[in-house]
Design a protein around this motif. Structure first.
Motif, PDB file in Angstrom:
ATOM      1  N   ILE A  85      49.313  35.072  46.668  1.00 28.31           N
ATOM      2  CA  ILE A  85      48.096  35.145  45.850  1.00 28.31           C
ATOM      3  C   ILE A  85      47.373  36.440  46.200  1.00 28.31           C
ATOM      4  CG2 ILE A  85      45.903  34.052  45.254  1.00 28.31           C
ATOM      5  CD1 ILE A  85      48.201  32.247  44.576  1.00 28.31           C
ATOM      6  N   ASN A  86      47.274  37.351  45.248  1.00 30.47           N
ATOM      7  CA  ASN A  86      46.522  38.586  45.449  1.00 30.47           C
ATOM      8  C   ASN A  86      45.123  38.411  44.872  1.00 30.47           C
ATOM      9  OD1 ASN A  86      48.443  40.430  46.726  1.00 30.47           O
ATOM     10  ND2 ASN A  86      49.610  40.229  44.826  1.00 30.47           N
ATOM     11  N   ALA A  87      44.196  37.982  45.741  1.00 32.45           N
ATOM     12  CA  ALA A  87      42.826  37.708  45.296  1.00 32.45           C
ATOM     13  C   ALA A  87      41.815  38.686  45.881  1.00 32.45           C
ATOM     14  CB  ALA A  87      42.430  36.272  45.667  1.00 32.45           C
ATOM     15  N   ALA A  88      42.288  39.677  46.632  1.00 31.81           N
ATOM     16  CA  ALA A  88      41.365  40.662  47.197  1.00 31.81           C
ATOM     17  C   ALA A  88      40.806  41.546  46.088  1.00 31.81           C
ATOM     18  CB  ALA A  88      42.087  41.518  48.235  1.00 31.81           C
ATOM     19  N   GLY A  89      39.623  42.070  46.326  1.00 31.97           N
ATOM     20  CA  GLY A  89      39.041  42.994  45.366  1.00 31.97           C
ATOM     21  C   GLY A  89      37.611  42.634  45.010  1.00 31.97           C
ATOM     22  N   GLY A  90      37.211  43.021  43.831  1.00 31.67           N
ATOM     23  CA  GLY A  90      35.826  42.862  43.390  1.00 31.67           C
ATOM     24  C   GLY A  90      35.308  44.198  42.886  1.00 31.67           C
ATOM     25  N   ASN A  91      34.201  44.155  42.202  1.00 31.48           N
ATOM     26  CA  ASN A  91      33.620  45.371  41.631  1.00 31.48           C
ATOM     27  C   ASN A  91      32.906  46.150  42.726  1.00 31.48           C
ATOM     28  OD1 ASN A  91      32.334  47.375  40.186  1.00 31.48           O
ATOM     29  ND2 ASN A  91      31.635  46.021  38.553  1.00 31.48           N
ATOM     30  N   THR A  92      33.519  47.232  43.187  1.00 29.33           N
ATOM     31  CA  THR A  92      32.931  47.995  44.295  1.00 29.33           C
ATOM     32  C   THR A  92      31.610  48.657  43.910  1.00 29.33           C
ATOM     33  OG1 THR A  92      34.297  49.915  43.710  1.00 29.33           O
ATOM     34  CG2 THR A  92      35.173  48.396  45.374  1.00 29.33           C
ATOM     35  N   ASP A  93      31.369  48.840  42.608  1.00 29.99           N
ATOM     36  CA  ASP A  93      30.085  49.410  42.180  1.00 29.99           C
ATOM     37  C   ASP A  93      28.919  48.493  42.521  1.00 29.99           C
ATOM     38  OD1 ASP A  93      31.261  51.674  41.212  1.00 29.99           O
ATOM     39  OD2 ASP A  93      31.116  51.126  39.098  1.00 29.99           O
ATOM     40  N   LEU A  94      29.176  47.199  42.640  1.00 34.56           N
ATOM     41  CA  LEU A  94      28.107  46.267  42.989  1.00 34.56           C
ATOM     42  C   LEU A  94      27.680  46.433  44.442  1.00 34.56           C
ATOM     43  CD1 LEU A  94      29.332  43.011  41.187  1.00 34.56           C
ATOM     44  CD2 LEU A  94      27.719  44.746  40.372  1.00 34.56           C
ATOM     45  N   VAL A  95      28.563  47.013  45.251  1.00 34.44           N
ATOM     46  CA  VAL A  95      28.253  47.267  46.662  1.00 34.44           C
ATOM     47  C   VAL A  95      27.755  48.695  46.852  1.00 34.44           C
ATOM     48  CG1 VAL A  95      29.205  47.362  49.003  1.00 34.44           C
ATOM     49  CG2 VAL A  95      29.972  45.586  47.413  1.00 34.44           C
ATOM     50  N   ASP A  96      28.478  49.635  46.265  1.00 28.50           N
ATOM     51  CA  ASP A  96      28.172  51.053  46.491  1.00 28.50           C
ATOM     52  C   ASP A  96      27.175  51.626  45.493  1.00 28.50           C
ATOM     53  OD1 ASP A  96      30.102  50.908  48.487  1.00 28.50           O
ATOM     54  OD2 ASP A  96      31.707  51.514  47.119  1.00 28.50           O
ATOM     55  N   GLY A  97      26.940  50.905  44.390  1.00 27.61           N
ATOM     56  CA  GLY A  97      26.077  51.419  43.340  1.00 27.61           C
ATOM     57  C   GLY A  97      26.872  52.188  42.304  1.00 27.61           C
ATOM     58  N   ALA A  98      26.478  52.035  41.053  1.00 23.13           N
ATOM     59  CA  ALA A  98      27.170  52.747  39.970  1.00 23.13           C
ATOM     60  C   ALA A  98      26.892  54.237  40.072  1.00 23.13           C
ATOM     61  CB  ALA A  98      26.718  52.208  38.624  1.00 23.13           C
ATOM     62  N   PRO A  99      27.877  55.080  39.781  1.00 23.17           N
ATOM     63  CA  PRO A  99      27.674  56.525  39.901  1.00 23.17           C
ATOM     64  C   PRO A  99      26.833  57.072  38.753  1.00 23.17           C
ATOM     65  CG  PRO A  99      29.827  56.078  38.969  1.00 23.17           C
ATOM     66  CD  PRO A  99      29.240  54.734  39.335  1.00 23.17           C
TER      67      PRO A  99
END
Length: 227
Positions: free
Chosen positions: A73-87
């Protein structure tokens, strides 16, 4: 084997598989989250802290991973912009970094782990990758990289099908803004926030459900044949 197994959907999938009698190995970057999950899941689970986007780290971890894998099961990930902020749109380096971060977290992690474990996949094994309905509805780089999982998964199914191995993408919707994924129901059943699709390379199947991690995990269990 579950990447991103310490939190969210990955952890919920692990819980269902353990309840079904399976042994699970949880991969993730945060040892404390993995330890919490193992403490809850019990002796049928164990943790393997590793950065799935780091080829050298994965290679080093192989010696501690099972020789036979029945379900990946490859469930790693997520929207990194929610952590780092949208550019900012006019900051080209920030845009590149944003796209690269989402690609590494959501695609490269799955690709590297899968390739590392290909020799260990049992005949009739199951590969399930975590997609997102944003692959068809936007959300910038996150939606784009989630879309990339589908043709890659289809190719995996083609390459491994002779061994009875299946590869699928499950694409959950997202809960309403501010809702807890385990308690927040969608406002409208069947809305874009509630839609969840199971994408099968051979036969398309769509399912509409409420957006809870445990409900999404149920569909992973069905696709892996552990229901």
């Amino acid at each position: 084997m579950i990447t991103g197994g310490g939190t969210g959907i990955g952890r919920a999938v692990a819980s269902r598989l353990v309840a079904a009698g399976d042994q699970v190995v949880l991969l993730g970057r945060r040892p404390e989250k993995l330890a919490d999950a193992v403490a809850e899941l019990g002796p049928a689970s164990r943790a393997m802290p590793v950065d799935a986007t780091d080829p050298a780290a994965l290679q080093a971890a192989l010696g501690e991973l099972p020789e036979r894998v029945d379900v990946l099961i490859n469930a790693a990930g997520g929207n990194t912009d929610l952590v780092d902020g949208a550019p900012a749109a006019d900051d080209l380096k920030a845009v590149r970094d944003s796209w690269s971060a989402n690609f590494e977290a959501n695609v490269l992690s799955a690709v590297l782990v899968t390739h590392a474990l290909l020799p260990r996949l049992a005949d009739d094994a199951r590969i399930v990758n975590l997609g997102s309905v944003t692959a068809r509805s936007g959300q910038g780089s996150y939606g784009a990289v989630k879309a990339a999982l589908e043709p890659w998964t289809s190719e995996l199914a083609f390459q491994l099908g002779s061994r009875g191995i299946t590869a699928n993408v499950i694409s959950p919707g997202r809960p309403p803004s501010g809702a807890d994924p385990e308690s927040g129901r969608c406002h409208r059943r069947g809305s874009r926030h509630c839609r969840q699709s199971i994408v099968d390379p051979a036969n398309q199947l769509a399912v509409n459900i409420i957006c809870r991690d445990s409900q999404v995990a149920m569909n992973f269990e069905i696709v892996t044949g552990r229901d």
